[in-house]
Scaffold this active site. Structure first.
Site, short mmCIF file in Angstrom:
data_model
loop_
_atom_site.label_atom_id
_atom_site.label_comp_id
_atom_site.label_asym_id
_atom_site.label_seq_id
_atom_site.Cartn_x
_atom_site.Cartn_y
_atom_site.Cartn_z
N GLY A 236 0.81 -1.21 0.00
CA GLY A 236 0.00 0.00 0.00
C GLY A 236 0.85 1.25 0.00
N SER A 237 0.25 2.35 0.44
CA SER A 237 0.92 3.64 0.39
C SER A 237 2.03 3.73 1.42
CB SER A 237 -0.08 4.76 0.63
OG SER A 237 -0.49 4.79 1.98
N ALA A 238 3.01 4.61 1.14
CA ALA A 238 4.10 4.82 2.08
C ALA A 238 3.59 5.38 3.39
CB ALA A 238 5.14 5.75 1.46
N ASN A 239 2.62 6.28 3.33
CA ASN A 239 2.11 6.90 4.56
C ASN A 239 1.52 5.86 5.50
OD1 ASN A 239 2.87 9.45 3.75
ND2 ASN A 239 0.89 9.95 2.85
N THR A 240 0.67 4.97 4.95
CA THR A 240 0.08 3.93 5.79
C THR A 240 1.13 2.94 6.26
OG1 THR A 240 -2.01 4.14 4.58
CG2 THR A 240 -1.70 2.15 5.89
N GLY A 241 2.04 2.58 5.37
CA GLY A 241 3.10 1.64 5.74
C GLY A 241 3.98 2.17 6.86
N GLU B 47 5.65 -3.42 1.42
CA GLU B 47 5.93 -3.05 0.03
C GLU B 47 5.12 -1.79 -0.22
OE1 GLU B 47 6.07 -1.86 -3.45
OE2 GLU B 47 4.21 -3.00 -3.39
N CYS C 254 2.57 1.38 -8.26
CA CYS C 254 3.65 1.88 -7.41
C CYS C 254 4.95 2.02 -8.19
CB CYS C 254 3.84 0.99 -6.19
SG CYS C 254 4.07 -0.75 -6.56
#
Length: 485
Positions: free
Chosen positions: A220-225, A243, A278
């Site tokens: 998913g997104s970098a922010n959520t990760g 990822e 991505c």
């Protein structure tokens, strides 16, 4: 019924949420999210099922996975249609995803034997045996851009290794997750081996926090990760595989060769899936001079002609909408911000109906410090440069490191590029968005910490167990000091 827990479909007890078709804003799925209590029930069911599932011979686990692959093939058109309705991607594109759901299972099976089998060798008089054992209960978080085959790329290796799973699809694509779960149900998967929980942020937090989880597989997104990464700082007993995205550079050399092929490669890299991959190119580095000017002129012309439409339209579109109205606004706001910093739009991205955004290209050469953000959509930033060394220096100026590419017919330029670029996936004269299930998928920095793919996912679905084994007890000729027998 929204959730599949312990072999039964149950209604969610949390907040109501809906899935809106991004190309017309019609409600195509609705239900209630899972509460923290229901998430814990799903984890407990997976924990209980793990005891039996891990003991089953690999051949039994493999047979169920292969039966699922056949179900996917039988229902491939239905899967493609559901994904198209939920994501807005053209039906020709979602058909390739439906095929990948089944096709990559063979790679996962091969990987199990290659990477998690047993090996024996002799060392210092000991027989050393390397075995692999399942981690336990895995939480799988699915993304919205490939809601079918990307979660499958985690779930299948986990099951083959003997793990059980709690799967949370993206709240944008619950219908696809539900359909996949029904196919697992049809092949007779034992209860609790996979559990499906739907919901938004609250459901995800509850799943990641659950005490019975041994590992989290997140795409998913970098922010959520990064939120998950911080959340796991106090949970060292859990394995976390992330990822995430990228701010991916694509460098065009003066020696790019055929102009049309170069421009087509750029378009495929930047605008396929409406820029919602991505690995999509976010920054395009083009040399100053006549050859670079020719690329820009042709690229602008070709981009203006890109067909953007609904997924089932005829003639077929190349691009559909963004996943949501909010996602569309994010791209338009990003464009406005770059313009305010001094960027010059060569083609301005424009809002259409529902969540549609037309592709945009913006020259950001004169912006001293570019925002190091992943603009997950059809907004391509152009940076002019002089000299390949400078281009690589600029390309590496990002906290991400997922994918990168060079278009060049010069072998020496390519050798320099791969020696100096910082990225986990590198392409020469190919679109950035292509990926092989046999290759590692991921990159350094803010792009993640492991390399999930159909093949390499096996590495984090089982832990290695090393045993030093002797056939009989042996008393050494010399005892340790301070010991007498």
């Amino acid at each position: 019924m929204t959730h599949w827990i312990a072999g039964e479909w149950v209604q969610g007890q949390g907040e109501a949420f809906t899935s809106l078709s991004p190309y017309n804003q019609e409600v195509i799925w609705q239900g209630n999210g899972a509460t923290a209590e229901q998430v814990n029930q799903a984890v407990s069911a997976a924990r209980e099922a793990f005891v039996d599932w891990k003991k089953r011979p690999f051949a039994e686990r493999e047979a169920i996975v292969l039966a699922f692959a056949e179900k996917v093939k039988e229902n491939s058109e239905k899967i493609a249609e559901v994904i198209a309705k939920e994501t807005g991607k053209p039906i020709w594109e979602t058909r390739t995803e439906a095929a990948a759901m089944a096709g990559k299972i063979a790679i996962s099976i091969r990987a199990y034997h290659d990477r998690t089998g047993e090996a024996t060798r002799e060392a210092a008089g000991n027989q050393i045996v390397l075995r692999h054992r399942p981690l336990g209960v895995m939480a799988v978080f699915g993304p919205y851009n490939f809601p079918g085959h990307l979660p499958n790329g985690h779930i299948v290796p986990a099951l083959l290794a003997g793990n059980t799973v709690v799967f949370k699809p993206s709240e944008q694509t619950p219908w696809t997750g539900e359909l996949a779960m029904k196919l697992w149900e049809e092949v007779g998967l034992p209860k609790g081996v996979i559990n499906l929980v739907q919901g938004a942020k609250e459901t995800g937090i509850a799943l990641a926090d659950a005490k019975g989880i041994d590992g989290v597989l997140f795409t998913g997104s970098a922010n959520t990760g990064h939120v998950l990464h911080r959340q796991f700082a106090g949970q060292p007993g859990k394995m976390l595989a992330l990822e995430m995205g990228g701010n991916n550079p694509m460098v065009i050399s003066d020696n790019y060769g055929d102009l049309d092929a170069t421009v087509y490669t750029i378009i495929q890299s930047a605008f396929i899936s409406a820029g919602q991959r991505c690995t999509c190119a976010r920054r395009l580095y083009i040399p100053f001079g006549d050859k670079g000017d020719a690329v820009i002129t042709k690229l602008v012309e070709a981009t203006r002609n890109i067909r953007v439409d609904r997924p089932f339209a005829e003639p077929a579109p190349f691009m559909g909408p963004q996943i949501s109205v909010a996602a569309a606004k994010f791209i338009l706001d990003a464009q406005a911000n770059l313009q305010s910093l001094g960027g010059e739009s060569l083609i301005e991205a424009k809002a259409g109906e529902a969540a549609f955004v037309s592709p945009g290209i913006i020259d950001v050469t004169n912006i001293a410090e570019l925002p190091d953000e992943e603009y997950f959509g059809p907004l391509l930033q152009v940076v002019r440069y002089e000299g390949l060394e400078k281009a690589v220096e600029l390309a590496n100026d990002t906290r991400f490191g997922l994918s990168a590419g060079l278009v060049s017919t010069d072998d020496q330029e390519w050798e320099y590029f791969v020696d100096h670029i910082r990225a986990g996936i590198v392409n020469r004269n190919r679109q950035l968005t292509g990926a092989s299930g046999d290759a590692p998928f991921g990159g350094p920095g803010a792009s993640g910490n492991l390399r999930p793919s159909a093949y390499y996912a096996a590495d984090y679905c089982a832990y290695p167990m090393a045993s030093m084994e002797g056939q009989e007890t042996v008393l050494p000729a010399t005892l340790s000091p301070g010991v007498s027998l």
